[in-house]
Design a protein around this motif. Structure first.
Motif, mmCIF file in Angstrom:
data_model
loop_
_atom_site.group_PDB
_atom_site.id
_atom_site.type_symbol
_atom_site.label_atom_id
_atom_site.label_comp_id
_atom_site.label_asym_id
_atom_site.label_seq_id
_atom_site.Cartn_x
_atom_site.Cartn_y
_atom_site.Cartn_z
ATOM 1 N N LEU A 1 21.469 -13.364 -0.212
ATOM 2 C CA LEU A 1 21.086 -14.737 -0.521
ATOM 3 C C LEU A 1 21.477 -15.754 0.556
ATOM 4 O O LEU A 1 21.268 -16.943 0.387
ATOM 5 N N ALA A 2 22.035 -15.320 1.672
ATOM 6 C CA ALA A 2 22.396 -16.262 2.729
ATOM 7 C C ALA A 2 21.136 -16.835 3.374
ATOM 8 O O ALA A 2 20.024 -16.334 3.173
ATOM 9 N N GLU A 3 21.301 -17.890 4.148
ATOM 10 C CA GLU A 3 20.175 -18.439 4.896
ATOM 11 C C GLU A 3 19.672 -17.403 5.898
ATOM 12 O O GLU A 3 20.359 -16.459 6.247
ATOM 13 N N GLY A 4 18.482 -17.586 6.382
ATOM 14 C CA GLY A 4 17.943 -16.710 7.409
ATOM 15 C C GLY A 4 17.320 -15.449 6.859
ATOM 16 O O GLY A 4 16.477 -15.494 5.959
ATOM 17 N N ILE A 5 17.751 -14.299 7.371
ATOM 18 C CA ILE A 5 17.112 -13.023 7.036
ATOM 19 C C ILE A 5 17.279 -12.676 5.558
ATOM 20 O O ILE A 5 16.358 -12.123 4.937
ATOM 21 N N ASP A 6 18.432 -12.983 4.979
ATOM 22 C CA ASP A 6 18.618 -12.699 3.544
ATOM 23 C C ASP A 6 17.563 -13.430 2.716
ATOM 24 O O ASP A 6 16.888 -12.841 1.866
ATOM 25 N N THR A 7 17.435 -14.722 2.962
ATOM 26 C CA THR A 7 16.457 -15.526 2.228
ATOM 27 C C THR A 7 15.042 -15.019 2.466
ATOM 28 O O THR A 7 14.238 -14.913 1.531
ATOM 29 N N LEU A 8 14.739 -14.687 3.711
ATOM 30 C CA LEU A 8 13.418 -14.144 4.043
ATOM 31 C C LEU A 8 13.136 -12.878 3.226
ATOM 32 O O LEU A 8 12.036 -12.700 2.699
ATOM 33 N N THR A 9 14.122 -12.023 3.128
ATOM 34 C CA THR A 9 13.964 -10.767 2.389
ATOM 35 C C THR A 9 13.581 -11.026 0.936
ATOM 36 O O THR A 9 12.621 -10.443 0.413
ATOM 37 N N HIS A 10 14.335 -11.903 0.277
ATOM 38 C CA HIS A 10 14.054 -12.191 -1.134
ATOM 39 C C HIS A 10 12.699 -12.878 -1.304
ATOM 40 O O HIS A 10 11.916 -12.527 -2.196
ATOM 41 N N GLU A 11 12.408 -13.846 -0.437
ATOM 42 C CA GLU A 11 11.162 -14.611 -0.581
ATOM 43 C C GLU A 11 9.934 -13.745 -0.339
ATOM 44 O O GLU A 11 8.962 -13.811 -1.113
ATOM 45 N N VAL A 12 9.951 -12.950 0.724
ATOM 46 C CA VAL A 12 8.792 -12.116 1.034
ATOM 47 C C VAL A 12 8.577 -11.078 -0.066
ATOM 48 O O VAL A 12 7.436 -10.814 -0.478
ATOM 49 N N THR A 13 9.655 -10.497 -0.557
ATOM 50 C CA THR A 13 9.529 -9.505 -1.633
ATOM 51 C C THR A 13 8.868 -10.117 -2.861
ATOM 52 O O THR A 13 7.960 -9.521 -3.462
ATOM 53 N N LEU A 14 9.312 -11.326 -3.232
ATOM 54 C CA LEU A 14 8.726 -11.985 -4.399
ATOM 55 C C LEU A 14 7.267 -12.370 -4.139
ATOM 56 O O LEU A 14 6.432 -12.270 -5.040
ATOM 57 N N GLU A 15 6.964 -12.801 -2.918
ATOM 58 C CA GLU A 15 5.581 -13.146 -2.573
ATOM 59 C C GLU A 15 4.652 -11.948 -2.765
ATOM 60 O O GLU A 15 3.490 -12.096 -3.150
ATOM 61 N N LEU A 16 5.190 -10.763 -2.513
ATOM 62 C CA LEU A 16 4.403 -9.530 -2.606
ATOM 63 C C LEU A 16 4.512 -8.890 -3.989
ATOM 64 O O LEU A 16 4.063 -7.759 -4.178
ATOM 65 N N THR A 17 5.090 -9.633 -4.931
ATOM 66 C CA THR A 17 5.355 -9.155 -6.297
ATOM 67 C C THR A 17 6.167 -7.863 -6.286
ATOM 68 O O THR A 17 5.985 -6.992 -7.152
ATOM 69 N N GLY A 18 7.069 -7.765 -5.311
ATOM 70 C CA GLY A 18 7.989 -6.628 -5.262
ATOM 71 C C GLY A 18 9.241 -6.908 -6.064
ATOM 72 O O GLY A 18 9.360 -7.926 -6.750
ATOM 73 N N LYS A 19 10.181 -6.002 -5.961
ATOM 74 C CA LYS A 19 11.427 -6.091 -6.722
ATOM 75 C C LYS A 19 12.582 -6.359 -5.761
ATOM 76 O O LYS A 19 12.738 -5.650 -4.765
ATOM 77 N N THR A 20 13.410 -7.362 -6.071
ATOM 78 C CA THR A 20 14.516 -7.702 -5.184
ATOM 79 C C THR A 20 15.789 -7.959 -5.961
ATOM 80 O O THR A 20 15.761 -8.436 -7.096
#
Length: 282
Positions: A157-176
């Motif tokens: 959940l940190a800024e940067g890559i962590d946030t990118l990981t969660h956001e992109v996964t949710l955008e793709l309706t994946g599980k995070t």
């Protein structure tokens, strides 16, 4: 108050350390009685295991009693049907995620607990808080590939890559899964409050901190341990030589995790990742 686990929960929220509470539980003592009671022999045995903070907290039972009453009157957190509390000494899903010696006394989950209670493949994706645009693009592609392969993504959940990981996964309706260094109320960074809400509804939040505990620097390092431990694979998107990402990478390597990395365009950084058994992802 006759329930040992309830007593441990209150004492942990009040600020007592996991180490003293685990010692008390393993010794089959009643936690509140042994900490605030008058049995000098038992007190002496227990005090040998106190941290400095434990010793200060144990001096005033009345302050603890006031705290316990306040918790009883404000129990919205545990009344939330989306929150699940795991206890270290029970057999539960956390045993499959973390070695027993790495587990906190209590672990909190909010959201879809199937993501840890069922057999999903999980990848921890980590990196710098300040990625450049090139690595953001590469990271987004790598995250998409993992989601398309059915992996649950894990990050901190940190800024940067962590946030990118969660956001992109949710955008793709994946599980995070987001592993927080704070509790579910005092979110850090604050800019991710909306993201936390989205993850609690569509993924899973995990934390070793209860609603009355305050965040310390140690909580961020512990968060790194959990991110490293609960994955099948770990991917380093972008990092510096001295960083929280490297801390997580070292822990994953020590746990024997499969480690991948994107070319850092820096021989020294690539070399260091390779020392931790990292393999470049094509």
């Amino acid at each position: 108050m006759n329930n040992t686990r309830a007593q441990l929960y209150l004492l942990k929220q009040y600020g007592f350390s996991d180490s003293i509470l685990e010692y008390i539980f393993e010794s089959n003592y009643q936690p509140i009685d042994v900490i605030f009671g008058n049995d000098s022999f038992i007190n002496l045995q227990v005090e040998q295991h106190y941290t400095k903070k434990d010793n200060e907290l144990a001096k005033d039972y009345h302050l603890f009693e006031l705290f316990a009453r306040n918790v009883k009157n404000k129990n919205d957190f545990l009344d939330d049907e989306n929150v699940k509390l795991y206890f270290k000494y029970d057999k539960n899903a956390i045993d499959k995620l973390l070695p027993r010696d790495k587990q906190p006394l209590f672990f909190y989950a909010k959201g879809n607990v199937d993501l840890i209670e069922q057999d999903f493949k999980r990848v921890s994706i980590i990196g710098t808080r300040k990625p450049n645009e090139d690595f953001i693009k590469k990271g987004r592609k790598a995250i998409k590939n993992y989601v398309n392969k059915g992996f649950v993504t894990v990050s901190g959940l940190a800024e940067g890559i962590d946030t990118l990981t969660h956001e992109v996964t949710l955008e793709l309706t994946g599980k995070t899964i987001a592993v927080l260094p704070t509790n579910f109320i005092e979110i850090y960074p604050k800019k991710n409050i909306k993201l936390v809400q989205d993850i609690s509804e569509k993924g899973l939040l995990l934390s070793a901190m209860g609603p009355y505990e305050h965040a310390y620097k140690s909580g961020f390092l512990e968060r790194n341990t959990y991110v490293a431990a609960m994955c099948d694979e770990l991917l380093v998107v972008q990092t510096n030589l001295k960083s929280g990402t490297m801390n997580t990478l070292r822990k994953a390597s020590a746990l024997g995790k499969k480690i991948y990395y994107l070319d850092q365009l820096n021989d020294e950084i690539n070399g260091k990742i390779i020392e931790y058994n990292g393999e470049e992802m094509e």
